[in-house]
Design an enzyme around this catalytic site. Structure first.
Site, PDB file in Angstrom:
ATOM      1  N   PRO A 101       0.826  -1.211   0.000  1.00 19.66           N
ATOM      2  CG  PRO A 101      -0.439  -1.367   1.959  1.00 19.66           C
ATOM      3  CD  PRO A 101       0.640  -2.030   1.179  1.00 19.66           C
ATOM      4  CD  GLU A 109       0.392  -5.244  10.108  1.00 19.02           C
ATOM      5  OE1 GLU A 109      -0.563  -6.021  10.273  1.00 19.02           O
ATOM      6  OE2 GLU A 109       0.261  -4.102   9.656  1.00 19.02           O
ATOM      7  NE  ARG A 148      -6.206  -5.155 -21.593  1.00 21.16           N
ATOM      8  CZ  ARG A 148      -6.118  -3.979 -22.220  1.00 21.16           C
ATOM      9  NH1 ARG A 148      -5.132  -3.141 -21.905  1.00 21.16           N
ATOM     10  NH2 ARG A 148      -6.971  -3.643 -23.140  1.00 21.16           N
ATOM     11  CG  ASP A 192      -6.124  -0.154 -23.092  1.00 22.59           C
ATOM     12  OD1 ASP A 192      -5.092  -0.624 -22.615  1.00 22.59           O
ATOM     13  OD2 ASP A 192      -7.022  -0.829 -23.626  1.00 22.59           O
TER      14      ASP A 192
END
Ligand SMILES: N#Cc1c(-c2ccc3cc[nH]c3c2)n[nH]c1N
Length: 242
Positions: free
Chosen positions: A88, A115, A157, A172
């Site tokens: 994160p 963590e 992709r 896209d």
């Protein structure tokens, strides 16, 4: 040109969906090689411990450097790679990141849990290879596996031969900097809702204009930050109506 992707995780089963559908076919077609490795294979104690208490205190556990070092040394022995560590606290993973990584020969993903992983793992490998600590978004997951699924799909992709319709990779949502507008297919009327007339007019200039207007409208409404990030010359006079 094939890409080799390795993933190290304590939940190898979590990565099983990568072998389904489009990505599964890309693997079968030899466009991608995927190796999923169980971190616990590199433990030596009966409990197969991969975590320990954090120095400095605080909640939760931290993943031990020794186990990760042995696992990554083993996986990386096959040749040079870019090491990707989802967290994160990472730099944002974007379409540009996916484009850049699609050119790599090898990607190795280290999936943390608890963590996170002892920082010395990243620091020790960063001394000898590209290491990216990346985040897929501003929300907190329980581990890195889901983030790896997202990133692997976004990268694979883009590889030649994977998408049946390669143009769509170029067109896209983010390739012209705007969100995609609404899409429609048959029937022309459904539950009292009709397909916008212009899309059935055959007037390709009007259709292109309508689609651009819907994309600008949606981007202004949902992602004004993308509009602000557009290069100066990206919007012409007709665009500025939004
Ligand atoms: N990427 C990413 C993440 C994560 C993440 C990644 C790794 C671990 C390891 C323990 N907890 C984690 C959360 N949460 N939110 C994101 N965007």
């Amino acid at each position: 040109r094939r890409v080799r992707i390795d993933v190290v995780t304590i939940f190898p089963g979590y990565l099983a969906p990568l072998r389904e559908a489009l990505l599964g076919r890309a693997i079968e077609a030899g466009l991608v090689e995927l190796g999923v490795h169980d971190l616990r294979d590199w433990t030596h104690d009966v409990h197969q411990a991969v975590d320990d208490s954090p120095y400095g205190g605080g909640p939760g556990m931290v993943m031990r450097p020794q186990v990760w070092g042995e696992a990554l040394d083993a996986v990386l022995a096959a040749g040079p790679a870019r090491l990707v560590v989802p967290t994160p606290a990472g730099r944002p993973f974007t379409q540009a990141t996916a484009q850049a990584w699609a050119g790599e020969e090898r990607l190795v993903f280290a999936c943390g849990r608890y963590e996170g992983i002892d920082q010395r793992v990243v620091d020790s490998y960063a001394a000898r290879m590209p290491v990216d600590e990346v985040s897929i978004g501003d929300y907190v997951l329980v581990g890195g596996e889901v983030a790896v699924m997202v990133m692997v799909e976004a990268v694979v992709r883009l590889l030649p031969g994977v998408l049946g319709n390669p143009v769509s990779a170029q067109e896209d949502s983010f390739s012209d900097g705007l969100l995609e507008g609404p899409a429609y297919t048959r029937p022309v009327s459904w539950r009292g809702l009709d397909v916008p007339e212009v899309l059935r007019s055959g007037n390709h200039a009007a259709i292109a204009r309508w689609r651009r207007d819907r994309a600008l409208e949606r981007t202004a409404a949902r992602r004004p930050d993308l509009l602000d990030a557009l290069p100066e010359d990206a919007l012409d006079r007709a665009d500025r109506a939004f």
